[in-house]
Design a protein around this motif. Structure first.
Motif, PDB file in Angstrom:
ATOM      1  N   ILE A 174       0.850  -1.096   0.028  1.00  0.00           N
ATOM      2  CA  ILE A 174       0.086  -0.281   0.073  1.00  0.00           C
ATOM      3  C   ILE A 174       0.587   1.224   0.016  1.00  0.00           C
ATOM      4  N   GLU A 175       0.642   2.018  -0.743  1.00  0.00           N
ATOM      5  CA  GLU A 175       1.162   3.460  -0.722  1.00  0.00           C
ATOM      6  C   GLU A 175       0.116   4.584  -0.335  1.00  0.00           C
ATOM      7  N   PHE A 176       1.003   5.402   0.368  1.00  0.00           N
ATOM      8  CA  PHE A 176       0.144   6.781   0.900  1.00  0.00           C
ATOM      9  C   PHE A 176       0.837   7.913   0.599  1.00  0.00           C
ATOM     10  N   GLU A 177       0.118   8.907   0.179  1.00  0.00           N
ATOM     11  CA  GLU A 177       0.715  10.041  -0.437  1.00  0.00           C
ATOM     12  C   GLU A 177      -0.123  11.252   0.074  1.00  0.00           C
ATOM     13  N   TYR A 178       0.434  12.283   0.847  1.00  0.00           N
ATOM     14  CA  TYR A 178       0.026  13.472   1.292  1.00  0.00           C
ATOM     15  C   TYR A 178       0.561  14.581   0.446  1.00  0.00           C
ATOM     16  N   ASN A 179      -0.388  15.459   0.446  1.00  0.00           N
ATOM     17  CA  ASN A 179       0.023  16.823  -0.700  1.00  0.00           C
ATOM     18  C   ASN A 179       1.381  17.687   0.018  1.00  0.00           C
ATOM     19  N   LYS A 180       1.295  17.564   1.291  1.00  0.00           N
ATOM     20  CA  LYS A 180       2.880  18.738   1.725  1.00  0.00           C
ATOM     21  C   LYS A 180       3.111  17.923   3.005  1.00  0.00           C
ATOM     22  N   SER A 181       4.132  18.407   3.656  1.00  0.00           N
ATOM     23  CA  SER A 181       4.724  18.008   4.958  1.00  0.00           C
ATOM     24  C   SER A 181       4.670  19.087   5.868  1.00  0.00           C
ATOM     25  N   LYS A 182       4.331  20.012   5.719  1.00  0.00           N
ATOM     26  CA  LYS A 182       3.995  21.556   6.499  1.00  0.00           C
ATOM     27  C   LYS A 182       2.740  21.986   6.723  1.00  0.00           C
ATOM     28  N   TYR A 183       1.764  21.979   7.373  1.00  0.00           N
ATOM     29  CA  TYR A 183       0.558  22.528   7.644  1.00  0.00           C
ATOM     30  C   TYR A 183       0.448  23.464   8.724  1.00  0.00           C
ATOM     31  N   HIS A 184      -0.394  24.449   8.260  1.00  0.00           N
ATOM     32  CA  HIS A 184      -0.827  25.358   9.547  1.00  0.00           C
ATOM     33  C   HIS A 184      -1.923  24.943  10.379  1.00  0.00           C
ATOM     34  N   LEU A 185      -2.111  25.599  11.189  1.00  0.00           N
ATOM     35  CA  LEU A 185      -2.966  24.918  12.485  1.00  0.00           C
ATOM     36  C   LEU A 185      -4.616  24.850  11.965  1.00  0.00           C
ATOM     37  N   LYS A 186      -4.909  25.577  10.640  1.00  0.00           N
ATOM     38  CA  LYS A 186      -6.230  25.453  10.440  1.00  0.00           C
ATOM     39  C   LYS A 186      -6.282  25.037   8.954  1.00  0.00           C
ATOM     40  N   ASP A 187      -5.223  24.254   8.679  1.00  0.00           N
ATOM     41  CA  ASP A 187      -5.129  23.532   7.421  1.00  0.00           C
ATOM     42  C   ASP A 187      -5.857  22.272   7.086  1.00  0.00           C
ATOM     43  N   SER A 246      -8.066   3.041  -4.694  1.00  0.00           N
ATOM     44  CA  SER A 246      -7.524   4.303  -4.012  1.00  0.00           C
ATOM     45  C   SER A 246      -8.565   4.984  -3.151  1.00  0.00           C
ATOM     46  N   ILE A 247      -8.111   5.566  -1.884  1.00  0.00           N
ATOM     47  CA  ILE A 247      -9.105   6.245  -1.045  1.00  0.00           C
ATOM     48  C   ILE A 247      -8.546   7.487  -0.833  1.00  0.00           C
ATOM     49  N   PRO A 248      -9.362   8.485  -1.068  1.00  0.00           N
ATOM     50  CA  PRO A 248      -9.043   9.809  -0.853  1.00  0.00           C
ATOM     51  C   PRO A 248      -9.054  10.199   0.649  1.00  0.00           C
ATOM     52  N   ILE A 249      -8.118  11.083   1.023  1.00  0.00           N
ATOM     53  CA  ILE A 249      -8.244  11.361   2.523  1.00  0.00           C
ATOM     54  C   ILE A 249      -8.322  13.099   2.570  1.00  0.00           C
ATOM     55  N   ARG A 250      -9.231  13.515   3.312  1.00  0.00           N
ATOM     56  CA  ARG A 250      -9.133  15.092   3.827  1.00  0.00           C
ATOM     57  C   ARG A 250      -9.520  15.001   5.346  1.00  0.00           C
ATOM     58  N   LEU A 251      -8.231  15.484   6.027  1.00  0.00           N
ATOM     59  CA  LEU A 251      -8.583  15.572   7.432  1.00  0.00           C
ATOM     60  C   LEU A 251      -8.350  17.116   7.714  1.00  0.00           C
ATOM     61  N   PHE A 252      -9.263  17.658   8.377  1.00  0.00           N
ATOM     62  CA  PHE A 252      -9.560  19.073   8.776  1.00  0.00           C
ATOM     63  C   PHE A 252      -8.553  19.247  10.170  1.00  0.00           C
ATOM     64  N   LEU A 253      -7.646  20.228  10.267  1.00  0.00           N
ATOM     65  CA  LEU A 253      -7.089  20.160  11.434  1.00  0.00           C
ATOM     66  C   LEU A 253      -7.822  21.368  12.583  1.00  0.00           C
ATOM     67  N   ALA A 254      -8.446  22.231  11.977  1.00  0.00           N
ATOM     68  CA  ALA A 254      -9.023  23.145  12.593  1.00  0.00           C
ATOM     69  C   ALA A 254      -9.953  22.592  13.960  1.00  0.00           C
ATOM     70  N   GLY A 255     -10.627  21.550  13.919  1.00  0.00           N
ATOM     71  CA  GLY A 255     -11.136  20.998  14.964  1.00  0.00           C
ATOM     72  C   GLY A 255     -10.545  20.382  16.370  1.00  0.00           C
ATOM     73  N   TYR A 256      -8.961  20.370  16.027  1.00  0.00           N
ATOM     74  CA  TYR A 256      -8.196  19.789  17.032  1.00  0.00           C
ATOM     75  C   TYR A 256      -7.441  20.762  17.918  1.00  0.00           C
ATOM     76  N   GLU A 257      -6.962  20.243  18.893  1.00  0.00           N
ATOM     77  CA  GLU A 257      -5.936  20.898  20.077  1.00  0.00           C
ATOM     78  C   GLU A 257      -4.607  20.866  19.543  1.00  0.00           C
ATOM     79  N   LEU A 258      -3.992  21.678  18.742  1.00  0.00           N
ATOM     80  CA  LEU A 258      -2.838  21.549  18.264  1.00  0.00           C
ATOM     81  C   LEU A 258      -2.067  22.900  18.311  1.00  0.00           C
ATOM     82  N   THR A 259      -0.634  22.637  18.633  1.00  0.00           N
ATOM     83  CA  THR A 259       0.105  23.687  18.738  1.00  0.00           C
ATOM     84  C   THR A 259       1.149  23.875  17.397  1.00  0.00           C
ATOM     85  N   PRO A 260       1.869  24.864  17.136  1.00  0.00           N
ATOM     86  CA  PRO A 260       2.884  24.787  16.290  1.00  0.00           C
ATOM     87  C   PRO A 260       4.103  23.693  16.794  1.00  0.00           C
TER      88      PRO A 260
END
Length: 336
Positions: A174-187, A246-260
């Motif tokens: 299985i291969e996984f591909e994400y669009n980038k490696s750096k995300y802002h906290l509302k990304d 293939s299965i698409p992935i969309r994970l919204f970060l805004a709903g989680y308690e994250l820090t830089p």
């Protein structure tokens, strides 16, 4: 009781000059509760008034001086007796003497450097606070006011995609591909999973966001992992032996308690984030694949509500204009 430092003879109140207009931010306390604190950025001035109110009018309050401090400190929970201060500024408000009536003192800490983000974790706390001390012969009278600091960044110059593989020879690929490696906290984490070879039955598949807090050095290093988010990719497997699905992935970060992401903060601790892929087959065997991602706080969004001082501080991170940022973020909504 004055003996224990609560000070029966006088009350202290710290009031910021822009308290009515300054934005507040939620921040977790050690016991897990959320409170709101005044929000500051690196380079902003911290100013206000200290009100000393005598509890017994007509009775004098003798003191050894009155001062206000601005402090940034790190406290490691396994070493609570030692506070590591990385910012320590002091202003004298009154020389030794006596107060015969209630009095107000002005203070200002101009363009204060606040290099790190406020953080409360499993084993460490980084906080900023104002502290007023009325020096007494037996026991000082003190009052503290905590603030929260956010650090700002802008779109990174290099933001490559992530590719991962999970494989068992002749059974699973299985291969996984994400669009980038750096995300802002509302990304939004956008990706895709490709099933190149499936000869075992996968019962469950999910992606977790894991926060890893590291404190200490050498043999005294403590790692604390905390699962912040779980994203179920599927419950059940594609057809056995199927390829090309293939299965698409969309994970919204805004709903989680994250820090830089924080790396080697004052040589005391680090906070890093990982995407953790978990596969479980029908025999409850688990397969893991982990990849670090970088999280950052988007600086250009908050400028609408920031002071001029904070904007100047944010520009220190930006440098010259970045066409890659405007191109990549063009479709983003400022409200995110």
């Amino acid at each position: 009781m004055n003996f224990f430092g609560f000070g029966q003879t006088a009350d202290i109140d710290i009031v910021l000059n822009d308290a009515e207009t300054r934005k507040k931010a939620e921040h977790n306390s050690e016991d897990g509760k959320k409170d709101k604190y005044f929000l500051f950025y690196d380079g902003e001035t911290v100013s206000g008034k200290v009100n000393v109110t005598l509890k017994y009018p007509g009775k004098r309050l003798e003191h050894n001086g009155i001062k206000v401090e601005f402090v940034g400190q790190i406290e490691l929970y396994y070493d609570r007796g030692n506070h590591h201060e990385f910012v320590s500024l002091v202003k004298d408000l009154a020389r030794p003497g006596e107060l015969t009536q209630s009095q107000t003192f002005d203070f200002e800490f101009a363009h204060v450097e606040k290099p790190y983000e406020s953080y409360t974790g499993q084993n460490v706390k980084l906080r900023y606070f104002l502290k007023v001390t009325i020096g007494r012969r037996l026991s000082d009278i003190t009052k503290e006011l905590d603030i929260v600091v956010h650090t700002l960044s802008t779109y990174p110059d290099i933001n490559s995609s992530i590719k991962m593989e999970v494989g068992i020879e002749d059974c699973l690929h299985i291969e996984f591909e994400y669009n980038k490696s750096k995300y802002h906290l509302k990304d939004v984490i956008v990706g895709k999973i490709y099933f190149l070879l499936v000869r075992i039955k996968i019962r469950h598949m999910e992606i977790d966001i894991i926060r890893r807090e590291t404190t200490g050095t050498g043999p005294s290093v403590y790692n604390e992992n905390d699962t912040i988010a779980k994203y179920e990719i599927m419950d059940g497997a594609p057809v056995r032996g199927a390829t090309g699905e293939s299965i698409p992935i969309r994970l919204f970060l805004a709903g989680y308690e994250l820090t830089p992401t924080m790396k080697d903060v004052n040589k005391k601790f680090s906070v890093r984030y990982f995407l953790n892929l978990v596969l479980i087959d029908e025999e409850d065997r688990r397969y893991f694949k982990q990849q670090e991602i970088i999280l950052w706080r988007k600086g250009d969004i908050v400028k609408k509500s920031m002071s001029h001082q904070a904007i100047m501080a944010a520009q220190r991170f930006e440098g010259s204009s970045n066409p890659e940022r405007s191109h990549s973020q063009g479709a983003e909504n400022d409200k995110s």
